[in-house]
Enzyme design. Structure first.
Site, PDB file in Angstrom:
ATOM      1  N   CYS A  11      33.257  32.842  29.475  1.00  0.00           N
ATOM      2  CA  CYS A  11      33.953  31.497  29.300  1.00  0.00           C
ATOM      3  C   CYS A  11      32.933  30.519  29.177  1.00  0.00           C
ATOM      4  O   CYS A  11      33.150  29.357  29.221  1.00  0.00           O
ATOM      5  CB  CYS A  11      35.095  31.358  30.125  1.00  0.00           C
ATOM      6  SG  CYS A  11      34.482  31.289  31.777  1.00  0.00           S
ATOM      7  N   ASP A  34      35.764  39.474  33.782  1.00  0.00           N
ATOM      8  CA  ASP A  34      36.306  38.241  33.340  1.00  0.00           C
ATOM      9  C   ASP A  34      35.562  37.061  34.455  1.00  0.00           C
ATOM     10  O   ASP A  34      36.067  36.454  35.178  1.00  0.00           O
ATOM     11  CB  ASP A  34      37.539  37.857  33.379  1.00  0.00           C
ATOM     12  CG  ASP A  34      38.159  36.476  32.863  1.00  0.00           C
ATOM     13  OD1 ASP A  34      37.210  35.986  31.982  1.00  0.00           O
ATOM     14  OD2 ASP A  34      39.442  36.305  32.762  1.00  0.00           O
ATOM     15  N   ASP A  89      37.946  39.750  43.727  1.00  0.00           N
ATOM     16  CA  ASP A  89      37.533  38.200  43.599  1.00  0.00           C
ATOM     17  C   ASP A  89      36.941  37.883  44.927  1.00  0.00           C
ATOM     18  O   ASP A  89      37.462  38.441  45.910  1.00  0.00           O
ATOM     19  CB  ASP A  89      38.788  37.578  43.139  1.00  0.00           C
ATOM     20  CG  ASP A  89      38.606  36.296  42.573  1.00  0.00           C
ATOM     21  OD1 ASP A  89      38.570  36.321  41.247  1.00  0.00           O
ATOM     22  OD2 ASP A  89      38.011  35.371  43.195  1.00  0.00           O
TER      23      ASP A  89
HETATM   24  N1  SAH Z   1      40.800  37.338  34.914  1.00  0.00           N
HETATM   25  C1  SAH Z   1      41.458  36.180  35.669  1.00  0.00           C
HETATM   26  C2  SAH Z   1      40.391  34.935  35.607  1.00  0.00           C
HETATM   27  C3  SAH Z   1      39.074  35.076  36.101  1.00  0.00           C
HETATM   28  S1  SAH Z   1      38.479  33.515  36.513  1.00  0.00           S
HETATM   29  C4  SAH Z   1      42.670  36.034  35.128  1.00  0.00           C
HETATM   30  O1  SAH Z   1      43.268  36.549  34.090  1.00  0.00           O
HETATM   31  O2  SAH Z   1      43.695  35.038  35.797  1.00  0.00           O
HETATM   32  C5  SAH Z   1      37.121  33.971  37.401  1.00  0.00           C
HETATM   33  C6  SAH Z   1      37.164  34.544  38.899  1.00  0.00           C
HETATM   34  O3  SAH Z   1      35.704  34.746  39.273  1.00  0.00           O
HETATM   35  C7  SAH Z   1      37.678  33.413  39.765  1.00  0.00           C
HETATM   36  O4  SAH Z   1      38.961  33.828  40.169  1.00  0.00           O
HETATM   37  C8  SAH Z   1      36.633  33.318  40.941  1.00  0.00           C
HETATM   38  O5  SAH Z   1      37.202  32.983  42.171  1.00  0.00           O
HETATM   39  C9  SAH Z   1      35.941  34.399  40.653  1.00  0.00           C
HETATM   40  N2  SAH Z   1      34.439  34.641  40.985  1.00  0.00           N
HETATM   41  C10 SAH Z   1      33.344  33.700  41.204  1.00  0.00           C
HETATM   42  N3  SAH Z   1      32.468  34.194  41.620  1.00  0.00           N
HETATM   43  C11 SAH Z   1      32.529  35.442  42.030  1.00  0.00           C
HETATM   44  C12 SAH Z   1      31.925  36.506  42.405  1.00  0.00           C
HETATM   45  N4  SAH Z   1      30.672  36.615  42.522  1.00  0.00           N
HETATM   46  N5  SAH Z   1      32.551  37.651  42.817  1.00  0.00           N
HETATM   47  C13 SAH Z   1      33.769  37.836  42.540  1.00  0.00           C
HETATM   48  N6  SAH Z   1      34.572  36.946  42.348  1.00  0.00           N
HETATM   49  C14 SAH Z   1      33.802  35.675  41.863  1.00  0.00           C
END
Ligand code: SAH
Length: 411
Positions: free
Chosen positions: A355, A315, A267
């Protein structure tokens, strides 16, 4: 003088001094169809005086009552509609009854574990456009995405506390909403006691720390609750890559419930990664590794280094924030899904989510079809899932159908 409301509802609003928002000709159909957003482009004029946050009646160009809602001159959603019953005032009793019904639904769905987390109010899907409420054990996180609801927190919050017995209620703002709705949202305690650190919640026997003050959204992605549990079964004994892992929702569940062999979570948020490591420890798990990195760059680097996984979870955040950005979003989904497929051997599992409400299920399927064609790999969709039932979809506001989670076998 007594007025027969069923005969002359428009007169009733005049009598009550409620301003009337009159639609342009041929614009009323969606609102008779109970869509709750009246866009500025559909409005012909306002009769009487309406300040932002006031109750107004919505009328056809021929003065026929359609619905009652709340006005906001600063939003593209000029009126949010809450009742189609001309005899129902939008007063304290009305909001209390709506909130009680939303809370009761979750109770009947079985989301009443006192240590658990669930969504108590989901905006349009609970006929409360602009209000989101999540429960984390005995704390509530309230997010208003419309001025109508933010102006009524003095009624809403005590009603929620009465219905749940919550110890504290935190307010959380949504990015960009201040500008869109003309509301000032300050994150912080609204009533009761603030937790003195993270809250600990339990989901399918897995424990997670949730930061109600600074976490993303209201603190945790409760919408993926059932998907995390189902995913764990598919991830059994596998080497898992959890992309966009946030605080380790899928990762920790895959290891604890699914006994995944090992998990790497990625992340961009260093804060989320620190919490993910804490969540692994909290559950006594040692086979998880987390790294703060950009998922796109990391995926390319993993390919280049020859590293492979038996399963990939994707996700990502909302790639399409508007209808105009759907094509760019689909390209980004294509790119990350293609790389994920490249990281999998035949028989690998891909759990891929979106989402973005603007990206339809069909668009998402076409995107996967494109990935299959480009990579020459078969993609069998084993399950097409949505959010947990505490995030209902309103049949008259399909914008509430936003979360897709497809479980696929890659050949
Ligand atoms: N799967 C997680 C929720 C994911 S929400 C759960 O079950 O709780 C999406 C996430 O993507 C966020 O935490 C955000 O910080 C991250 N994010 C956004 N852009 C990103 C990128 N370019 N690379 C990696 N992470 C990213």
């Amino acid at each position: 003088m007594s007025i027969d409301l069923s005969q002359s509802p428009a007169l009733d609003s005049q009598a009550a001094g409620v301003a009337r928002v009159v639609l342009k000709p041929k614009k009323s159909k969606p609102f008779f169809g109970r869509h709750p957003w009246v866009l500025d482009s559909a409005v012909d004029r306002v009769e009487g005086h309406a300040s932002d946050g006031d109750v107004v009646d919505l009328l056809t160009e021929k003065d026929k009552f359609i619905a009652r809602g709340i006005f906001n001159s600063r939003s593209r959603i000029r009126v949010r509609l809450y009742t189609w019953n001309p005899g129902e005032p939008l007063d304290g009793d009305f909001w209390r009854a709506r909130l009680a019904a939303a809370v009761e639904l979750r109770r009947t769905l079985g989301y009443d574990n006192p240590q658990g987390a669930c969504r108590l109010v989901f905006s349009e899907a609970d006929h409360l456009s602009g209000l989101i409420v999540d429960r984390y054990a005995n704390y509530l996180a309230v997010q208003t995405t419309g001025l109508a609801m933010s102006r009524r927190l003095d009624v809403i919050v005590p009603a929620l506390v009465a219905a749940t017995g919550a110890r504290g209620v935190m307010l959380r703002g949504e990015r960009g909403i201040g500008q869109q709705e003309g509301i000032e949202v300050t994150d912080g305690l609204y009533s009761g006691e603030a937790p003195d650190g993270p809250i600990f919640i339990e989901e399918h026997g897995v424990r997670y720390a949730v930061d109600l003050a600074q976490g993303q959204k209201t603190g945790f992605y409760v919408d993926q609750r059932e998907n995390r549990r189902v995913a764990a079964d598919y991830l059994r004994g596998r080497r898992v890559l959890d992309m966009f892992c946030y605080t380790g929702g899928f990762s920790v569940c895959a290891s604890k419930l699914g006994h995944a062999k090992e998990v790497l979570g990625i992340d961009t948020s260093a804060k989320a990664i620190a919490m993910a490591r804490g969540n692994a420890q909290l559950n006594g798990l040692a086979n998880l590794h987390f790294e703060a990195a950009d998922a796109f760059e990391k995926a390319d680097a993993l390919i280049a280094s020859g590293r492979r996984f038996d399963a990939v979870v994707l996700d990502p955040p909302k790639f399409a924030r508007s209808r105009q950005s759907v094509n760019d979003a689909l390209m980004a989904y294509h790119r990350i899904n293609r790389t994920a497929v490249d990281l999998l051997p035949p028989g690998g599992i891909l759990i891929t989510c979106s989402c973005s409400g603007h990206v339809s299920r069909e668009d998402f399927l076409y995107m996967l079809s494109g990935v299959s064609q480009r990579t020459g790999r078969s993609i069998q969709i084993l399950e097409q899932r949505g959010p947990a039932p505490d995030h209902p979809v309103s049949a008259t506001c399909l914008e509430s159908d936003y979360l897709k989670c497809f479980i696929c076998r890659v050949g």
